[in-house]
Scaffold this motif. Structure first.
Motif, PDB file in Angstrom:
ATOM      1  N   THR A  31      -3.365  -8.460   3.703  1.00 12.90           N
ATOM      2  CA  THR A  31      -1.932  -8.700   3.521  1.00 12.90           C
ATOM      3  C   THR A  31      -1.259  -7.697   2.585  1.00 12.90           C
ATOM      4  O   THR A  31      -0.041  -7.648   2.519  1.00 12.90           O
ATOM      5  CB  THR A  31      -1.686 -10.102   2.942  1.00 12.90           C
ATOM      6  OG1 THR A  31      -2.260 -10.166   1.623  1.00 12.90           O
ATOM      7  CG2 THR A  31      -2.287 -11.180   3.841  1.00 12.90           C
ATOM      8  N   GLN A  32      -2.076  -6.953   1.827  1.00 12.86           N
ATOM      9  CA  GLN A  32      -1.586  -6.020   0.807  1.00 12.86           C
ATOM     10  C   GLN A  32      -0.937  -6.749  -0.369  1.00 12.86           C
ATOM     11  O   GLN A  32      -0.213  -6.150  -1.162  1.00 12.86           O
ATOM     12  CB  GLN A  32      -0.630  -4.969   1.394  1.00 12.86           C
ATOM     13  CG  GLN A  32      -1.259  -4.137   2.504  1.00 12.86           C
ATOM     14  CD  GLN A  32      -2.454  -3.330   2.025  1.00 12.86           C
ATOM     15  OE1 GLN A  32      -2.330  -2.466   1.189  1.00 12.86           O
ATOM     16  NE2 GLN A  32      -3.625  -3.638   2.559  1.00 12.86           N
ATOM     17  N   ASP A  33      -1.179  -8.055  -0.491  1.00 14.97           N
ATOM     18  CA  ASP A  33      -0.692  -8.814  -1.644  1.00 14.97           C
ATOM     19  C   ASP A  33      -1.490  -8.420  -2.887  1.00 14.97           C
ATOM     20  O   ASP A  33      -2.679  -8.097  -2.790  1.00 14.97           O
ATOM     21  CB  ASP A  33      -0.876 -10.320  -1.434  1.00 14.97           C
ATOM     22  CG  ASP A  33       0.029 -10.905  -0.373  1.00 14.97           C
ATOM     23  OD1 ASP A  33       1.019 -10.241   0.011  1.00 14.97           O
ATOM     24  OD2 ASP A  33      -0.255 -12.034   0.071  1.00 14.97           O
ATOM     25  N   ASP A  74      -5.326  -7.768  -1.796  1.00 14.78           N
ATOM     26  CA  ASP A  74      -5.785  -8.365  -0.551  1.00 14.78           C
ATOM     27  C   ASP A  74      -5.668  -7.288   0.520  1.00 14.78           C
ATOM     28  O   ASP A  74      -4.566  -6.814   0.813  1.00 14.78           O
ATOM     29  CB  ASP A  74      -4.924  -9.578  -0.207  1.00 14.78           C
ATOM     30  CG  ASP A  74      -5.391 -10.312   1.041  1.00 14.78           C
ATOM     31  OD1 ASP A  74      -5.721  -9.647   2.047  1.00 14.78           O
ATOM     32  OD2 ASP A  74      -5.404 -11.552   1.014  1.00 14.78           O
TER      33      ASP A  74
END
Length: 77
Positions: free
Chosen positions: A26-28, A23
């Motif tokens: 969000t860096q998820d 993502d």
């Protein structure tokens, strides 16, 4: 939501599973995988309870390079 596709299991052929995304906001990590079997699930909940909104998936060992790549794409905050 902006997902950056990192890759899918090179042995999946025309099937899309398993696969990894990041993502970009969000860096998820977003991971698609095979649902864990009952024996694996029973073992994992011994260490960490599993709420209804979560699931346990299994990724084959050959996916490790793609997970590493996704970790490199995701920048820690």
């Amino acid at each position: 939501m902006q997902l950056r596709f990192v890759g899918k299991d090179p042995e999946s052929g025309d099937h899309g599973c398993p696969a990894v995304w990041v993502d970009e906001k969000t860096q998820d990590l977003v991971i698609q995988g095979v649902k864990a079997d009952a024996e694996t699930l029973a073992r994992t909940v011994q260490d960490s309870p599993l709420p209804d909104h979560e699931g346990v998936i299994r990724l084959p060992q050959r996916m490790i390079p793609l997970v590493r790549e996704a970790l490199n794409v995701a920048k820690p905050q």
